[in-house]
Design a protein around this motif. Sequence first.
Motif, PDB file in Angstrom:
ATOM      1  N   VAL A  32       0.840  -1.196   0.000  1.00  0.00           N
ATOM      2  CA  VAL A  32       0.000   0.000   0.000  1.00  0.00           C
ATOM      3  C   VAL A  32       0.878   1.250   0.000  1.00  0.00           C
ATOM      4  CG1 VAL A  32      -1.699   1.320   1.324  1.00  0.00           C
ATOM      5  CG2 VAL A  32      -1.925  -1.171   1.131  1.00  0.00           C
ATOM      6  N   LEU A  33       1.929   1.248   0.807  1.00  0.00           N
ATOM      7  CA  LEU A  33       2.799   2.420   0.900  1.00  0.00           C
ATOM      8  C   LEU A  33       3.473   2.729  -0.427  1.00  0.00           C
ATOM      9  CD1 LEU A  33       4.237   4.658   2.444  1.00  0.00           C
ATOM     10  CD2 LEU A  33       5.957   2.966   3.141  1.00  0.00           C
ATOM     11  N   VAL A  34       4.060   1.731  -1.097  1.00  0.00           N
ATOM     12  CA  VAL A  34       4.786   2.036  -2.339  1.00  0.00           C
ATOM     13  C   VAL A  34       3.822   2.518  -3.417  1.00  0.00           C
ATOM     14  CG1 VAL A  34       6.712   0.492  -1.829  1.00  0.00           C
ATOM     15  CG2 VAL A  34       4.774  -0.378  -3.142  1.00  0.00           C
ATOM     16  N   TRP A  35       2.577   2.001  -3.396  1.00  0.00           N
ATOM     17  CA  TRP A  35       1.597   2.510  -4.361  1.00  0.00           C
ATOM     18  C   TRP A  35       1.325   3.988  -4.085  1.00  0.00           C
ATOM     19  CZ3 TRP A  35      -2.872   4.995  -5.209  1.00  0.00           C
ATOM     20  CH2 TRP A  35      -3.460   4.847  -6.458  1.00  0.00           C
ATOM     21  N   MET A  36       1.168   4.352  -2.824  1.00  0.00           N
ATOM     22  CA  MET A  36       0.883   5.744  -2.472  1.00  0.00           C
ATOM     23  C   MET A  36       2.075   6.646  -2.785  1.00  0.00           C
ATOM     24  SD  MET A  36      -1.151   5.061   1.139  1.00  0.00           S
ATOM     25  CE  MET A  36      -1.748   6.744   1.390  1.00  0.00           C
ATOM     26  N   MET A  37       3.283   6.160  -2.565  1.00  0.00           N
ATOM     27  CA  MET A  37       4.475   6.971  -2.813  1.00  0.00           C
ATOM     28  C   MET A  37       4.641   7.322  -4.288  1.00  0.00           C
ATOM     29  SD  MET A  37       7.293   5.213  -0.260  1.00  0.00           S
ATOM     30  CE  MET A  37       8.620   6.302  -0.810  1.00  0.00           C
ATOM     31  N   ARG A  38       4.250   6.411  -5.160  1.00  0.00           N
ATOM     32  CA  ARG A  38       4.459   6.661  -6.584  1.00  0.00           C
ATOM     33  C   ARG A  38       3.264   7.322  -7.258  1.00  0.00           C
ATOM     34  NH1 ARG A  38       3.996   0.590  -7.168  1.00  0.00           N
ATOM     35  NH2 ARG A  38       1.938   0.182  -8.040  1.00  0.00           N
ATOM     36  N   SER A  39       2.200   7.602  -6.484  1.00  0.00           N
ATOM     37  CA  SER A  39       0.965   8.071  -7.099  1.00  0.00           C
ATOM     38  C   SER A  39       0.657   9.540  -6.882  1.00  0.00           C
ATOM     39  CB  SER A  39      -0.215   7.236  -6.576  1.00  0.00           C
ATOM     40  OG  SER A  39      -0.031   5.875  -6.865  1.00  0.00           O
ATOM     41  N   ALA A  40       1.046  10.096  -5.741  1.00  0.00           N
ATOM     42  CA  ALA A  40       0.688  11.483  -5.435  1.00  0.00           C
ATOM     43  C   ALA A  40       1.569  11.990  -4.302  1.00  0.00           C
ATOM     44  CB  ALA A  40      -0.792  11.590  -5.043  1.00  0.00           C
ATOM     45  N   THR A  41       1.681  13.315  -4.215  1.00  0.00           N
ATOM     46  CA  THR A  41       2.462  13.942  -3.147  1.00  0.00           C
ATOM     47  C   THR A  41       1.642  15.080  -2.539  1.00  0.00           C
ATOM     48  OG1 THR A  41       3.514  15.674  -4.480  1.00  0.00           O
ATOM     49  CG2 THR A  41       4.527  13.476  -4.537  1.00  0.00           C
ATOM     50  N   GLU A  42       2.175  15.675  -1.482  1.00  0.00           N
ATOM     51  CA  GLU A  42       1.472  16.803  -0.878  1.00  0.00           C
ATOM     52  C   GLU A  42       1.370  17.976  -1.851  1.00  0.00           C
ATOM     53  OE1 GLU A  42       3.566  17.632   2.713  1.00  0.00           O
ATOM     54  OE2 GLU A  42       2.957  15.765   3.693  1.00  0.00           O
ATOM     55  N   ARG A  43       2.372  18.158  -2.671  1.00  0.00           N
ATOM     56  CA  ARG A  43       2.361  19.239  -3.663  1.00  0.00           C
ATOM     57  C   ARG A  43       1.392  18.925  -4.805  1.00  0.00           C
ATOM     58  NH1 ARG A  43       2.014  22.523  -7.041  1.00  0.00           N
ATOM     59  NH2 ARG A  43       3.592  23.912  -7.961  1.00  0.00           N
ATOM     60  N   TRP A  44       1.292  17.662  -5.174  1.00  0.00           N
ATOM     61  CA  TRP A  44       0.394  17.221  -6.248  1.00  0.00           C
ATOM     62  C   TRP A  44      -0.447  16.073  -5.690  1.00  0.00           C
ATOM     63  CZ3 TRP A  44       5.850  17.419  -7.401  1.00  0.00           C
ATOM     64  CH2 TRP A  44       6.230  18.615  -8.019  1.00  0.00           C
ATOM     65  N   PRO A  45      -1.575  16.374  -5.035  1.00  0.00           N
ATOM     66  CA  PRO A  45      -2.292  15.399  -4.215  1.00  0.00           C
ATOM     67  C   PRO A  45      -3.276  14.493  -4.951  1.00  0.00           C
ATOM     68  CG  PRO A  45      -3.296  17.543  -3.966  1.00  0.00           C
ATOM     69  CD  PRO A  45      -2.113  17.736  -4.866  1.00  0.00           C
ATOM     70  N   ASP A  46      -3.092  14.300  -6.240  1.00  0.00           N
ATOM     71  CA  ASP A  46      -3.882  13.313  -6.967  1.00  0.00           C
ATOM     72  C   ASP A  46      -3.063  12.862  -8.162  1.00  0.00           C
ATOM     73  OD1 ASP A  46      -4.651  15.021  -9.409  1.00  0.00           O
ATOM     74  OD2 ASP A  46      -5.397  16.230  -7.727  1.00  0.00           O
ATOM     75  N   ARG A  47      -3.475  11.734  -8.741  1.00  0.00           N
ATOM     76  CA  ARG A  47      -2.665  11.151  -9.818  1.00  0.00           C
ATOM     77  C   ARG A  47      -2.608  12.042 -11.049  1.00  0.00           C
ATOM     78  NH1 ARG A  47      -4.278   5.088 -10.862  1.00  0.00           N
ATOM     79  NH2 ARG A  47      -6.366   5.777 -10.315  1.00  0.00           N
ATOM     80  N   GLN A  48      -3.672  12.764 -11.319  1.00  0.00           N
ATOM     81  CA  GLN A  48      -3.674  13.624 -12.504  1.00  0.00           C
ATOM     82  C   GLN A  48      -2.671  14.763 -12.367  1.00  0.00           C
ATOM     83  OE1 GLN A  48      -7.503  15.034 -13.822  1.00  0.00           O
ATOM     84  NE2 GLN A  48      -6.624  16.668 -15.066  1.00  0.00           N
ATOM     85  N   SER A  49      -2.705  15.478 -11.237  1.00  0.00           N
ATOM     86  CA  SER A  49      -1.777  16.595 -11.074  1.00  0.00           C
ATOM     87  C   SER A  49      -0.333  16.107 -10.990  1.00  0.00           C
ATOM     88  CB  SER A  49      -2.141  17.406  -9.831  1.00  0.00           C
ATOM     89  OG  SER A  49      -2.061  16.623  -8.657  1.00  0.00           O
ATOM     90  N   PHE A  50      -0.125  14.934 -10.378  1.00  0.00           N
ATOM     91  CA  PHE A  50       1.228  14.382 -10.311  1.00  0.00           C
ATOM     92  C   PHE A  50       1.724  13.996 -11.705  1.00  0.00           C
ATOM     93  CE2 PHE A  50       4.155  10.778  -9.053  1.00  0.00           C
ATOM     94  CZ  PHE A  50       5.182  11.610  -8.633  1.00  0.00           C
ATOM     95  N   SER A  51       0.858  13.401 -12.503  1.00  0.00           N
ATOM     96  CA  SER A  51       1.231  13.049 -13.878  1.00  0.00           C
ATOM     97  C   SER A  51       1.547  14.297 -14.698  1.00  0.00           C
ATOM     98  CB  SER A  51       0.105  12.254 -14.551  1.00  0.00           C
ATOM     99  OG  SER A  51      -0.086  11.017 -13.917  1.00  0.00           O
ATOM    100  N   GLU A  52       0.793  15.352 -14.479  1.00  0.00           N
ATOM    101  CA  GLU A  52       1.063  16.603 -15.194  1.00  0.00           C
ATOM    102  C   GLU A  52       2.419  17.177 -14.798  1.00  0.00           C
ATOM    103  OE1 GLU A  52      -2.305  18.959 -14.223  1.00  0.00           O
ATOM    104  OE2 GLU A  52      -3.639  17.991 -15.680  1.00  0.00           O
ATOM    105  N   ALA A  53       2.770  17.085 -13.508  1.00  0.00           N
ATOM    106  CA  ALA A  53       4.075  17.567 -13.054  1.00  0.00           C
ATOM    107  C   ALA A  53       5.199  16.765 -13.696  1.00  0.00           C
ATOM    108  CB  ALA A  53       4.162  17.485 -11.533  1.00  0.00           C
ATOM    109  N   LEU A  54       5.018  15.455 -13.788  1.00  0.00           N
ATOM    110  CA  LEU A  54       6.020  14.623 -14.452  1.00  0.00           C
ATOM    111  C   LEU A  54       6.120  14.972 -15.933  1.00  0.00           C
ATOM    112  CD1 LEU A  54       5.174  11.151 -12.834  1.00  0.00           C
ATOM    113  CD2 LEU A  54       7.132  12.600 -12.314  1.00  0.00           C
TER     114      LEU A  54
END
Length: 402
Positions: A32-54
């Motif tokens: 569960v932890l590794v899935w959460m670590m690779r999916s979102a951060t406090e700066r980008w708190p959902d998969r869409q915004s995190f993907s956009e940052a990448l």
Amino acid sequence: MHTIDTSRFVNNTLSVRALVPLEEDTITGWNVLVWMMRSATERWPDRQSFSEALGRAYAMHVRAGLTGYGSRAGVEVVFEWIRPALIEEPDYPGQVLEIMEQVLFHPDLSPQRFEEACWMIRSRLLRQEEDPDTAAVLAALAAAGADTPLAVSITGTLEGLDRVTLEEVRDLWQTWRSMPKGIYAVGQLSPAVLDFVRDLPQAELTGFSHQPLAAAAKPYRVVSARDIMQTSLVQGYTTGITLADPESAALLVLSSILGSGQKSLLFEEIRERHSWCYAISCSLIRFDGLLLITAGTRRRHLEELQAAIAAQIRRIREDDYPQSLFDAAILDLTDGICARQDFPSSQIETAFQQDLLSMHRTQQEQLQRLQAVTREQVRAVADRLTLAVTSIVQEESEHEED
């Protein structure tokens, strides 16, 4: 920190990993932890915004996962990004560093992300449970490795998912964050990235001890029936040999001759000559000293198939197989050693395992060791194979041939 400085690849690759106990009570939480670590951060708190940052960081990649090493699990985060020298963008290095900092220090461990992670992992485990090939392998490992870490599924369990809590996952995160890490990089890291990495708590992951699975007094047999069209057979043989043993090179050659090479006894004699299975091969769980043979067949062929597998192993014990198969095995394994240089991830994994076992060999030394293997050494290794488990997931009733 282990850095392989090269401009051969467009991307830089950085691996940050720590070793934790491989235990039934915590392995699902780590998933569960590794899935959460690779999916979102406090700066980008959902998969869409995190993907956009990448995406803005020129398609930077972030991966996190688990790998089993005997009694330990490697918890790893990997970053891949284009070498800044190839990007004419002054803000690009800062974007890379921000993503690294967010993933390593500020993953989004909110209740919403936890629920999403649990849902995704549950879906994966259900698909895994429904697949007869995977089910047969897991049942084989659970039986052969009873009361050992080999029986612990690296992907977690549905039962563990029912028990895990967000508080436990957050505790695991704090554990991982404070642990000294092994740092491995391939490429040309900028001074800013080097400074960032040097500030991480680090340790040389060396002196790892591991024991091969002991031979069972009597082989286990696990059989289940399902409404499926094809039977899955898995056999596990203890070898008494792990990566650190002098016989490990001969074991690799044996595995290739038997079923893991492009030309093998199992495929040519059982699949091609007799058509008793749709597919058949073998592989090594090298830290546990276990050789696995997997096959897809029909229930009516099970008895013949198992007898034929035993016959091919006997041929190697009696040194009764073509020299062409021995030569092909040496060539395949030689190509595999050389091919590692073409992939940053393979270079990192090789360096990590060499550190882990305190067993450093150059590529030339690896090739020389492989090419020194003799047929007699392969025969001696075959004599050590002991059937530990047979796992079968079979058709409930025989189906008509297609």
